[in-house]
Design an enzyme around this catalytic site. Structure first.
Site, PDB file in Angstrom:
ATOM      1  N   HIS A 141     -10.281   9.693   4.498  1.00  0.00           N
ATOM      2  CA  HIS A 141      -9.369   8.792   5.217  1.00  0.00           C
ATOM      3  C   HIS A 141     -10.072   8.068   6.375  1.00  0.00           C
ATOM      4  CE1 HIS A 141      -4.825   8.108   6.156  1.00  0.00           C
ATOM      5  NE2 HIS A 141      -5.551   7.072   6.535  1.00  0.00           N
ATOM      6  N   GLY A 158      -4.300   3.041   0.454  1.00  0.00           N
ATOM      7  CA  GLY A 158      -2.983   2.982   1.106  1.00  0.00           C
ATOM      8  C   GLY A 158      -2.523   4.336   1.597  1.00  0.00           C
ATOM      9  N   ARG A 159      -1.778   5.046   0.743  1.00  0.00           N
ATOM     10  CA  ARG A 159      -1.295   6.381   1.086  1.00  0.00           C
ATOM     11  C   ARG A 159      -1.334   7.284  -0.152  1.00  0.00           C
ATOM     12  NH1 ARG A 159      -2.136   5.705   5.593  1.00  0.00           N
ATOM     13  NH2 ARG A 159      -0.762   5.781   7.410  1.00  0.00           N
ATOM     14  N   GLU A 192      -3.327  15.703   3.007  1.00  0.00           N
ATOM     15  CA  GLU A 192      -4.539  15.662   3.837  1.00  0.00           C
ATOM     16  C   GLU A 192      -4.478  16.722   4.951  1.00  0.00           C
ATOM     17  OE1 GLU A 192      -4.836  11.594   5.134  1.00  0.00           O
ATOM     18  OE2 GLU A 192      -4.870  10.869   3.084  1.00  0.00           O
TER      19      GLU A 192
HETATM   20  P1  NDP Z   1       2.098  -4.716   5.023  1.00  0.00           P
HETATM   21  O1  NDP Z   1       3.454  -4.280   5.412  1.00  0.00           O
HETATM   22  O2  NDP Z   1       1.557  -6.006   5.533  1.00  0.00           O
HETATM   23  O3  NDP Z   1       1.960  -4.725   3.412  1.00  0.00           O
HETATM   24  C1  NDP Z   1       2.599  -3.819   2.587  1.00  0.00           C
HETATM   25  C2  NDP Z   1       2.849  -4.483   1.242  1.00  0.00           C
HETATM   26  O4  NDP Z   1       3.363  -3.512   0.318  1.00  0.00           O
HETATM   27  C3  NDP Z   1       3.860  -5.608   1.305  1.00  0.00           C
HETATM   28  O5  NDP Z   1       3.309  -6.730   0.696  1.00  0.00           O
HETATM   29  C4  NDP Z   1       5.069  -5.093   0.537  1.00  0.00           C
HETATM   30  O6  NDP Z   1       5.702  -6.158  -0.170  1.00  0.00           O
HETATM   31  C5  NDP Z   1       4.436  -4.082  -0.415  1.00  0.00           C
HETATM   32  N1  NDP Z   1       5.379  -3.018  -0.782  1.00  0.00           N
HETATM   33  C6  NDP Z   1       6.075  -2.204   0.044  1.00  0.00           C
HETATM   34  N2  NDP Z   1       6.876  -1.377  -0.650  1.00  0.00           N
HETATM   35  C7  NDP Z   1       6.678  -1.677  -1.956  1.00  0.00           C
HETATM   36  C8  NDP Z   1       7.231  -1.179  -3.173  1.00  0.00           C
HETATM   37  N3  NDP Z   1       8.154  -0.196  -3.185  1.00  0.00           N
HETATM   38  N4  NDP Z   1       6.805  -1.716  -4.327  1.00  0.00           N
HETATM   39  C9  NDP Z   1       5.895  -2.702  -4.336  1.00  0.00           C
HETATM   40  N5  NDP Z   1       5.329  -3.221  -3.218  1.00  0.00           N
HETATM   41  C10 NDP Z   1       5.716  -2.713  -2.044  1.00  0.00           C
HETATM   42  O7  NDP Z   1       1.143  -3.512   5.473  1.00  0.00           O
HETATM   43  P2  NDP Z   1      -0.442  -3.518   5.726  1.00  0.00           P
HETATM   44  O8  NDP Z   1      -1.101  -4.346   4.689  1.00  0.00           O
HETATM   45  O9  NDP Z   1      -0.735  -3.794   7.138  1.00  0.00           O
HETATM   46  O10 NDP Z   1      -0.755  -1.954   5.448  1.00  0.00           O
HETATM   47  C11 NDP Z   1      -0.447  -1.382   4.199  1.00  0.00           C
HETATM   48  C12 NDP Z   1      -0.613   0.123   4.202  1.00  0.00           C
HETATM   49  O11 NDP Z   1      -1.993   0.475   4.185  1.00  0.00           O
HETATM   50  C13 NDP Z   1      -0.060   0.862   5.423  1.00  0.00           C
HETATM   51  O12 NDP Z   1       1.326   1.086   5.309  1.00  0.00           O
HETATM   52  C14 NDP Z   1      -0.856   2.148   5.425  1.00  0.00           C
HETATM   53  O13 NDP Z   1      -0.141   3.167   4.758  1.00  0.00           O
HETATM   54  C15 NDP Z   1      -2.120   1.813   4.641  1.00  0.00           C
HETATM   55  N6  NDP Z   1      -3.308   1.907   5.502  1.00  0.00           N
HETATM   56  C16 NDP Z   1      -4.301   2.821   5.199  1.00  0.00           C
HETATM   57  C17 NDP Z   1      -5.424   2.921   5.997  1.00  0.00           C
HETATM   58  C18 NDP Z   1      -6.511   3.889   5.688  1.00  0.00           C
HETATM   59  O14 NDP Z   1      -7.194   4.338   6.607  1.00  0.00           O
HETATM   60  N7  NDP Z   1      -6.762   4.236   4.442  1.00  0.00           N
HETATM   61  C19 NDP Z   1      -5.581   2.108   7.207  1.00  0.00           C
HETATM   62  C20 NDP Z   1      -4.507   1.156   7.404  1.00  0.00           C
HETATM   63  C21 NDP Z   1      -3.425   1.078   6.573  1.00  0.00           C
HETATM   64  P3  NDP Z   1       7.294  -6.108  -0.502  1.00  0.00           P
HETATM   65  O15 NDP Z   1       7.988  -5.744   0.792  1.00  0.00           O
HETATM   66  O16 NDP Z   1       7.613  -7.473  -1.022  1.00  0.00           O
HETATM   67  O17 NDP Z   1       7.470  -5.058  -1.537  1.00  0.00           O
END
Ligand code: NDP
Length: 322
Positions: free
Chosen positions: A279, A231-232, A261
């Site tokens: 990444h 994720g991040r 990074e």
């Molecule tokens: P989505 O918005 O579809 O999914 C994010 C999920 O995180 C949601 O289900 C949300 O549920 C949950 N979430 C958000 N905030 C919180 C919190 N505080 N506590 C618990 N759960 C939380 O995004 P994607 O799946 O499309 O992408 C996810 C992330 O992956 C991106 O934001 C990006 O940072 C990362 N990423 C990394 C890549 C890489 O190269 N490594 C490439 C692409 C993406 P809810 O709102 O119910 O909490």
């Protein structure tokens, strides 16, 4: 007439996006997204920004006629979307087109972390197979693992589908339970970590996820625990992770993302039980082309139909003025 619309590109951008922006609009490039580089003559002419770099509030404020920021990538933590919304500026990202690729990378990273494939390949390449015999048996395995997903969104779902095919049980933590989803839901991250031995984070980098994976969560994951972060980096307390990996609090970690990074702490690089990637979650030619197209398609849709394809939630209510 779209070709008269000025789109500013600060810093680097994918070649295909550059070529398409240049063809469809009037493209102006800037070394980086720094407001001090915006000349008085340029400031008022810019109506759109296409970027894969951080865009802060000061940069937005320096462009009085800005209507839209088309950001490259699904995670847009580097763009001040709340400030953009307050200023009536649309922000778009690139969801969906990268979901399957990132899920593939997550599984590769998980398998490399437990089965040490990169280390085993190095063993062969260094001639050790001939000299010393077989690579040592891995202490970890994917067999019998219980997976927990932190961030069951688009990518989390795609990871879960793959894990199911690998025979793992699946649980998750989000702020809200996903309606109609049968995987076990945990209202807290520490609760999820205690219930599983394999924690996969694909949560976005926001104020509410900052250092969410902390010492307590890692302790709850336990001594056979494996942590994977796709994720991040900001969602992890990196100091606590380094301590947990070196002190046997968890078994291993696979990381594609880091707090600062491209700088990765030497302490992580020195740890034999950390598998580290630079990444590369979405980094194939195929998927990056699709992301580049979506950046430009958002700009085209905004300036021709007055509606973008993929607005971020913060700016979903921003309307185009005539
Ligand atoms: P989505 O918005 O579809 O999914 C994010 C999920 O995180 C949601 O289900 C949300 O549920 C949950 N979430 C958000 N905030 C919180 C919190 N505080 N506590 C618990 N759960 C939380 O995004 P994607 O799946 O499309 O992408 C996810 C992330 O992956 C991106 O934001 C990006 O940072 C990362 N990423 C990394 C890549 C890489 O190269 N490594 C490439 C692409 C993406 P809810 O709102 O119910 O909490």
């Amino acid at each position: 007439d779209r070709s008269a619309v000025t789109i500013l590109v600060p810093g680097r951008l994918h070649e295909r996006a550059l070529a398409r922006v240049d063809k469809a609009f009037k493209m102006v490039r800037l070394d980086r997204a720094d407001k001090s580089l915006i000349s008085d003559g340029l400031a008022g002419t810019v109506r759109g920004v296409a970027a894969m770099t951080a865009i802060d509030a000061a940069f937005i404020d320096a462009l009085p006629n800005l209507e839209i920021i088309a950001s490259f990538g699904v995670g847009y933590d580097a763009v001040d979307a709340r400030h953009a919304a307050a200023k009536g500026v649309m922000v778009t990202n690139t969801p969906d087109v990268l979901t399957e690729e990132v899920a593939d990378t997550a599984l590769g990273l998980l398998i490399n972390t437990v089965r040490e494939l990169a280390r085993a390949e190095n063993w062969l390449r260094q001639g050790r197979w001939v000299k010393e015999g077989p690579y040592p048996l891995t202490k970890a395995t994917l067999r019998g693992r219980h997976a927990g997903i932190f961030g069951m969104g688009r990518i989390g779902m795609a990871i879960a589908k793959r894990l199911e095919a690998f025979g793992l049980s699946i649980a998750y933590h989000n702020r809200r339970r996903v309606e109609g989803l049968s995987y076990e839901y945990h209202p807290t991250l520490a609760g999820l970590a205690a219930a599983v031995d394999t924690l996969i984070s694909v949560a976005p980098g926001t104020a509410s996820t900052e250092k969410a994976v902390n010492a307590e969560v890692l302790r709850a994951l336990g001594p056979d625990g494996v942590f994977v972060n796709i994720g991040r980096g900001s969602t992890v307390d990196e100091e606590a992770l380094i301590a947990a990996l070196s002190g046997g609090v968890i078994r291993a970690a696979g990381l594609d993302v880091f707090a600062d990074e491209p700088r990765v702490p030497q302490a992580l690089i020195d740890l034999p039980n950390a598998t580290l990637l630079p990444h590369v979650g979405s980094a194939s030619v195929h998927t990056r082309n699709a992301m580049a197209d979506l950046v430009v398609d958002n700009l085209v849709a905004w300036f021709s139909e007055g509606k973008p394809l993929t607005p971020v939630p913060e700016t979903a209510g921003v309307a185009k003025s005539a």
